[in-house]
Scaffold this active site. Structure first.
Site, PDB file in Angstrom:
ATOM      1  N   ASN A 156       0.888  -1.262   0.025  1.00 48.04           N
ATOM      2  CA  ASN A 156       0.209   0.147   0.000  1.00 48.04           C
ATOM      3  C   ASN A 156       0.962   1.204   0.005  1.00 48.04           C
ATOM      4  O   ASN A 156       1.446   1.647   0.906  1.00 48.04           O
ATOM      5  CB  ASN A 156      -0.849   0.118   1.390  1.00 48.04           C
ATOM      6  CG  ASN A 156      -1.794   1.098   1.287  1.00 48.04           C
ATOM      7  OD1 ASN A 156      -1.770   2.186   0.565  1.00 48.04           O
ATOM      8  ND2 ASN A 156      -2.396   1.490   2.451  1.00 48.04           N
ATOM      9  N   LYS A 183       0.047   4.315  -0.439  1.00 45.55           N
ATOM     10  CA  LYS A 183      -0.630   5.303   0.047  1.00 45.55           C
ATOM     11  C   LYS A 183      -0.268   6.705  -0.740  1.00 45.55           C
ATOM     12  O   LYS A 183      -0.123   6.546  -1.673  1.00 45.55           O
ATOM     13  CB  LYS A 183      -0.091   5.756   1.737  1.00 45.55           C
ATOM     14  CG  LYS A 183      -0.355   4.411   2.532  1.00 45.55           C
ATOM     15  CD  LYS A 183      -0.144   4.628   3.996  1.00 45.55           C
ATOM     16  CE  LYS A 183      -0.470   3.229   4.548  1.00 45.55           C
ATOM     17  NZ  LYS A 183      -0.427   3.552   6.299  1.00 45.55           N
ATOM     18  N   HIS A 221      -9.737   1.383   4.351  1.00 43.54           N
ATOM     19  CA  HIS A 221      -8.639   1.616   5.120  1.00 43.54           C
ATOM     20  C   HIS A 221      -8.697   2.348   6.101  1.00 43.54           C
ATOM     21  O   HIS A 221      -9.651   3.477   6.034  1.00 43.54           O
ATOM     22  CB  HIS A 221      -7.451   2.207   4.019  1.00 43.54           C
ATOM     23  CG  HIS A 221      -5.975   2.123   4.851  1.00 43.54           C
ATOM     24  ND1 HIS A 221      -5.726   2.951   5.915  1.00 43.54           N
ATOM     25  CD2 HIS A 221      -5.062   1.254   4.756  1.00 43.54           C
ATOM     26  CE1 HIS A 221      -4.698   2.617   5.996  1.00 43.54           C
ATOM     27  NE2 HIS A 221      -4.151   1.633   5.452  1.00 43.54           N
ATOM     28  N   GLU A 260      -7.255   4.814   7.504  1.00 41.86           N
ATOM     29  CA  GLU A 260      -6.926   6.272   7.322  1.00 41.86           C
ATOM     30  C   GLU A 260      -7.917   6.969   6.762  1.00 41.86           C
ATOM     31  O   GLU A 260      -8.223   7.997   7.054  1.00 41.86           O
ATOM     32  CB  GLU A 260      -5.699   6.370   6.495  1.00 41.86           C
ATOM     33  CG  GLU A 260      -4.311   6.121   7.277  1.00 41.86           C
ATOM     34  CD  GLU A 260      -3.151   5.479   6.476  1.00 41.86           C
ATOM     35  OE1 GLU A 260      -3.217   5.373   5.401  1.00 41.86           O
ATOM     36  OE2 GLU A 260      -2.402   4.958   7.207  1.00 41.86           O
ATOM     37  N   GLU A 308      -6.226  -4.785  10.050  1.00 36.44           N
ATOM     38  CA  GLU A 308      -4.862  -4.015  10.249  1.00 36.44           C
ATOM     39  C   GLU A 308      -5.265  -3.138  11.696  1.00 36.44           C
ATOM     40  O   GLU A 308      -5.998  -2.168  11.846  1.00 36.44           O
ATOM     41  CB  GLU A 308      -4.859  -2.956   9.448  1.00 36.44           C
ATOM     42  CG  GLU A 308      -4.335  -3.521   7.917  1.00 36.44           C
ATOM     43  CD  GLU A 308      -4.006  -2.501   7.191  1.00 36.44           C
ATOM     44  OE1 GLU A 308      -2.835  -2.678   6.530  1.00 36.44           O
ATOM     45  OE2 GLU A 308      -4.429  -1.426   6.827  1.00 36.44           O
ATOM     46  N   GLY A 325       2.039   2.013  10.896  1.00 35.45           N
ATOM     47  CA  GLY A 325       2.928   3.086  10.767  1.00 35.45           C
ATOM     48  C   GLY A 325       3.746   3.551  12.224  1.00 35.45           C
ATOM     49  O   GLY A 325       4.320   4.390  12.451  1.00 35.45           O
ATOM     50  N   SER A 358       2.823  -2.212  10.337  1.00 35.85           N
ATOM     51  CA  SER A 358       4.336  -2.529  10.633  1.00 35.85           C
ATOM     52  C   SER A 358       4.887  -3.845  10.185  1.00 35.85           C
ATOM     53  O   SER A 358       5.648  -4.447  10.964  1.00 35.85           O
ATOM     54  CB  SER A 358       4.398  -2.013  12.206  1.00 35.85           C
ATOM     55  OG  SER A 358       4.195  -0.806  12.415  1.00 35.85           O
ATOM     56  N   GLY A 360       4.549   1.287   4.920  1.00 37.59           N
ATOM     57  CA  GLY A 360       6.012   1.939   4.904  1.00 37.59           C
ATOM     58  C   GLY A 360       7.035   1.035   4.407  1.00 37.59           C
ATOM     59  O   GLY A 360       7.917   1.618   3.513  1.00 37.59           O
TER      60      GLY A 360
HETATM   61  P1  PGA Z   1       2.212   0.283   7.749  1.00 36.05           P
HETATM   62  O1  PGA Z   1       0.745   0.460   7.099  1.00 36.05           O
HETATM   63  O2  PGA Z   1       2.828  -1.087   7.125  1.00 36.05           O
HETATM   64  O3  PGA Z   1       3.036   1.498   7.466  1.00 36.05           O
HETATM   65  O4  PGA Z   1       2.071   0.025   9.065  1.00 36.05           O
HETATM   66  C1  PGA Z   1      -0.001  -0.531   6.720  1.00 36.05           C
HETATM   67  C2  PGA Z   1      -1.094  -0.216   5.944  1.00 36.05           C
HETATM   68  O5  PGA Z   1      -1.533   1.016   6.507  1.00 36.05           O
HETATM   69  O6  PGA Z   1      -1.753  -0.815   5.308  1.00 36.05           O
END
Ligand code: PGA
Length: 250
Positions: free
Chosen positions: A8, A10, A96, A98, A169, A175, A214, A236
């Site tokens: 992803n 983002k 998602h 976010e 998630e 993150g 993460s 990330g």
């Molecule tokens: P992250 O994000 O691996 O940076 O924790 C995962 C996601 O939001 O899909």
């Protein structure tokens, strides 16, 4: 069922950066192992540039990070499933955390998107997850239950496990560098499995459940072997092609 190893991106990468990153990921993986599938959820502006890099490459696909549940019309700033497919997408993400938190998307709306995108021929990875406060106050089951019930309410009862997957998630692990421990992942994925089987008695046990939050090259191999973990969704650590390659092949 193949493990679904998803990136992803983002809100990262220009067209040049995206092409560079995706082509080096594709080249460095080479022939995809039989039991793996890689999808990159990329920003809208790079999709058309990325589509040709995965076209005809077995085991690779690209996807959009969001979709609107109409086929066209006066929906400024939104994008339709047909537009995503036209840009080369086989997949789309819905729900998602976010978008749920920053753009106030509720589970009913996520459910409309999920069903509409599936109906328009996209494969959907629907994201669910609880905040730390929800987990600590004992609301894990009710939160995930609400997200799954409403998110899947309009989906065809006979939906194929090839086209629907769920990404669990935990919001507190996204993150933050905090990964859910193996015990938390096992317990929560078992709960998601139970809810999926209740919703889809025939095929719920075959619908892939991805873990996200993460995921890194050094923890991916442990996570991917846990029961009911059928893939990962990586933010990330997916931005760097070498790191995503390690995760995809973990
Ligand atoms: P992250 O994000 O691996 O940076 O924790 C995962 C996601 O939001 O899909």
């Amino acid at each position: 069922m193949k493990k679904l190893m998803a990136a992803n991106w983002k809100m990262h990468k220009t067209q040049a950066e995206a092409k560079e990153s995706l082509s080096s990921l594709v080249a460095s993986i080479g022939a995809m192992p039989e039991d793996r599938e890689v999808v990159v959820f990329a920003p809208y502006t790079v999709l058309a540039a990325c589509g040709p890099l995965v076209a005809g490459k077995s085991g690779f696909a690209i996807g959009g990070q969001n979709v609107y549940p109409e086929d066209h019309g006066a929906f400024t700033g939104e994008i339709s499933p047909a537009m995503l497919r036209d840009a080369g997408c086989a997949y789309v993400l819905t729900g998602h955390s976010e978008r749920r938190a920053l753009l106030h998307e509720g589970s009913d709306f996520v459910g409309k998107k999920t069903a509409f995108a599936l109906g328009q021929g996209l494969k959907v990875t629907m994201c669910i997850g609880e905040t730390l406060a929800e987990r600590e106050s004992g609301k894990l089951e009710s939160v995930l239950g609400e997200q799954l019930t409403k998110g899947l309410a309009l989906v065809d009862d006979a939906v194929s496990p090839d086209v629907l997957s769920i990404a669990y998630e935990p919001v507190w692990a996204i993150g933050t560098g905090k990964v859910a421990g193996p015990a938390e992942i096992l317990d929560t994925h078992a709960l998601v499995r139970k809810l999926l089987v209740a919703r889809f008695p025939k095929q719920g046990s075959a619908i892939r459940i991805l873990y996200g939050g993460s995921v890194k090259p050094d923890n991916a191999s442990e996570i991917i072997t846990l029961d009911n973990v059928d893939g990962v969704l990586v933010g990330g650590a997916s931005l760097d092609a070498a790191s995503m390659r390690k995760i995809a092949l973990a």
